[in-house]
Motif scaffolding. Structure first.
Motif, PDB file in Angstrom:
ATOM      1  N   GLY A  61     -14.727 -10.204  -8.198  1.00 49.75           N
ATOM      2  CA  GLY A  61     -13.281 -10.448  -8.141  1.00 49.75           C
ATOM      3  C   GLY A  61     -12.519  -9.490  -9.034  1.00 49.75           C
ATOM      4  N   LEU A  62     -13.048  -9.225 -10.232  1.00 53.32           N
ATOM      5  CA  LEU A  62     -12.402  -8.295 -11.153  1.00 53.32           C
ATOM      6  C   LEU A  62     -12.379  -6.880 -10.577  1.00 53.32           C
ATOM      7  N   LEU A  63     -13.486  -6.441 -10.016  1.00 47.53           N
ATOM      8  CA  LEU A  63     -13.536  -5.108  -9.404  1.00 47.53           C
ATOM      9  C   LEU A  63     -12.594  -5.006  -8.214  1.00 47.53           C
ATOM     10  N   LEU A  64     -12.545  -6.034  -7.389  1.00 46.75           N
ATOM     11  CA  LEU A  64     -11.662  -6.035  -6.230  1.00 46.75           C
ATOM     12  C   LEU A  64     -10.204  -6.023  -6.661  1.00 46.75           C
ATOM     13  N   ALA A  65      -9.863  -6.799  -7.681  1.00 41.81           N
ATOM     14  CA  ALA A  65      -8.483  -6.836  -8.169  1.00 41.81           C
ATOM     15  C   ALA A  65      -8.079  -5.485  -8.748  1.00 41.81           C
ATOM     16  N   SER A  66      -8.964  -4.856  -9.510  1.00 39.30           N
ATOM     17  CA  SER A  66      -8.625  -3.548 -10.075  1.00 39.30           C
ATOM     18  C   SER A  66      -8.523  -2.494  -8.972  1.00 39.30           C
ATOM     19  N   PHE A  67      -9.341  -2.599  -7.944  1.00 34.99           N
ATOM     20  CA  PHE A  67      -9.250  -1.676  -6.819  1.00 34.99           C
ATOM     21  C   PHE A  67      -7.919  -1.832  -6.098  1.00 34.99           C
ATOM     22  N   VAL A  68      -7.507  -3.075  -5.876  1.00 37.02           N
ATOM     23  CA  VAL A  68      -6.236  -3.336  -5.183  1.00 37.02           C
ATOM     24  C   VAL A  68      -5.067  -2.810  -6.007  1.00 37.02           C
ATOM     25  N   ILE A  69      -5.164  -2.878  -7.317  1.00 39.39           N
ATOM     26  CA  ILE A  69      -4.081  -2.406  -8.180  1.00 39.39           C
ATOM     27  C   ILE A  69      -4.036  -0.878  -8.215  1.00 39.39           C
ATOM     28  N   LEU A  70      -5.205  -0.224  -8.220  1.00 41.96           N
ATOM     29  CA  LEU A  70      -5.249   1.226  -8.380  1.00 41.96           C
ATOM     30  C   LEU A  70      -4.988   1.998  -7.092  1.00 41.96           C
ATOM     31  N   VAL A  71      -5.256   1.414  -5.953  1.00 42.87           N
ATOM     32  CA  VAL A  71      -5.095   2.149  -4.691  1.00 42.87           C
ATOM     33  C   VAL A  71      -3.653   2.587  -4.460  1.00 42.87           C
ATOM     34  N   PRO A  72      -2.650   1.712  -4.603  1.00 42.32           N
ATOM     35  CA  PRO A  72      -1.275   2.205  -4.397  1.00 42.32           C
ATOM     36  C   PRO A  72      -0.886   3.283  -5.403  1.00 42.32           C
ATOM     37  N   ALA A  73      -1.383   3.203  -6.620  1.00 38.61           N
ATOM     38  CA  ALA A  73      -1.067   4.230  -7.613  1.00 38.61           C
ATOM     39  C   ALA A  73      -1.651   5.570  -7.198  1.00 38.61           C
ATOM     40  N   MET A  74      -2.874   5.572  -6.692  1.00 37.90           N
ATOM     41  CA  MET A  74      -3.486   6.819  -6.229  1.00 37.90           C
ATOM     42  C   MET A  74      -2.746   7.367  -5.018  1.00 37.90           C
ATOM     43  N   TYR A  75      -2.370   6.508  -4.110  1.00 39.53           N
ATOM     44  CA  TYR A  75      -1.663   6.948  -2.906  1.00 39.53           C
ATOM     45  C   TYR A  75      -0.332   7.577  -3.286  1.00 39.53           C
ATOM     46  N   PHE A  76       0.391   6.957  -4.229  1.00 39.67           N
ATOM     47  CA  PHE A  76       1.673   7.499  -4.665  1.00 39.67           C
ATOM     48  C   PHE A  76       1.479   8.856  -5.323  1.00 39.67           C
ATOM     49  N   ASP A  77       0.459   8.976  -6.149  1.00 38.70           N
ATOM     50  CA  ASP A  77       0.201  10.229  -6.834  1.00 38.70           C
ATOM     51  C   ASP A  77      -0.140  11.331  -5.839  1.00 38.70           C
ATOM     52  N   LEU A  78      -0.967  11.048  -4.853  1.00 39.91           N
ATOM     53  CA  LEU A  78      -1.341  12.055  -3.863  1.00 39.91           C
ATOM     54  C   LEU A  78      -0.184  12.392  -2.939  1.00 39.91           C
ATOM     55  N   GLY A  79       0.688  11.422  -2.690  1.00 38.22           N
ATOM     56  CA  GLY A  79       1.814  11.672  -1.800  1.00 38.22           C
ATOM     57  C   GLY A  79       2.838  12.604  -2.404  1.00 38.22           C
ATOM     58  N   GLU A  80       2.890  12.689  -3.733  1.00 33.97           N
ATOM     59  CA  GLU A  80       3.871  13.535  -4.401  1.00 33.97           C
ATOM     60  C   GLU A  80       3.484  15.013  -4.378  1.00 33.97           C
ATOM     61  N   GLN A  81       2.213  15.310  -4.169  1.00 35.50           N
ATOM     62  CA  GLN A  81       1.764  16.696  -4.196  1.00 35.50           C
ATOM     63  C   GLN A  81       2.117  17.379  -2.881  1.00 35.50           C
ATOM     64  N   GLU A  82       2.452  18.643  -2.973  1.00 32.34           N
ATOM     65  CA  GLU A  82       2.706  19.415  -1.768  1.00 32.34           C
ATOM     66  C   GLU A  82       1.600  20.455  -1.609  1.00 32.34           C
TER      67      GLU A  82
END
Length: 105
Positions: free
Chosen positions: A13-34
């Protein structure tokens, strides 16, 4: 044995919760790069060594070979199509003449 199962569920549960929290942050970071060419990212005062130029020469040579091959394939297709059409027209004329000669038409 029951204690290990509870710990495994909590850990999962802890790993799944941390994964759910980190995925949008990674997506936002990758989306900003050109997308940039690798040469644009190298500072101007950096000396590019011979390996880059060697690869660039190989790429230019391969590109020229590919363009030549594409040109040859195009001409081959044009010649093949013209031969096919001319043989088809010749066969239709001969068939027409044959049928007229045999008085079937």
């Amino acid at each position: 044995m029951n204690c290990f199962t509870v710990m495994n569920v909590r850990l999962t549960g802890l790993l799944l919760a941390s994964f759910v929290i980190l995925v949008p942050a990674m997506y936002f970071d990758l989306g900003e790069q050109e997308e940039k060419c690798i040469i644009e990212e190298i500072p101007e005062d950096t000396l590019v060594s011979g390996l880059f130029y060697c690869n660039q020469e190989r790429e230019e040579k391969f590109r020229q070979m590919s363009e030549d091959t594409n040109g040859n394939v195009l001409w081959w297709a044009i010649i093949q199509t013209s031969i096919l059409l001319s043989v088809g027209i010749w066969q239709m004329k001969n068939l027409k003449n044959f049928l007229i000669e045999k008085k079937l038409v």
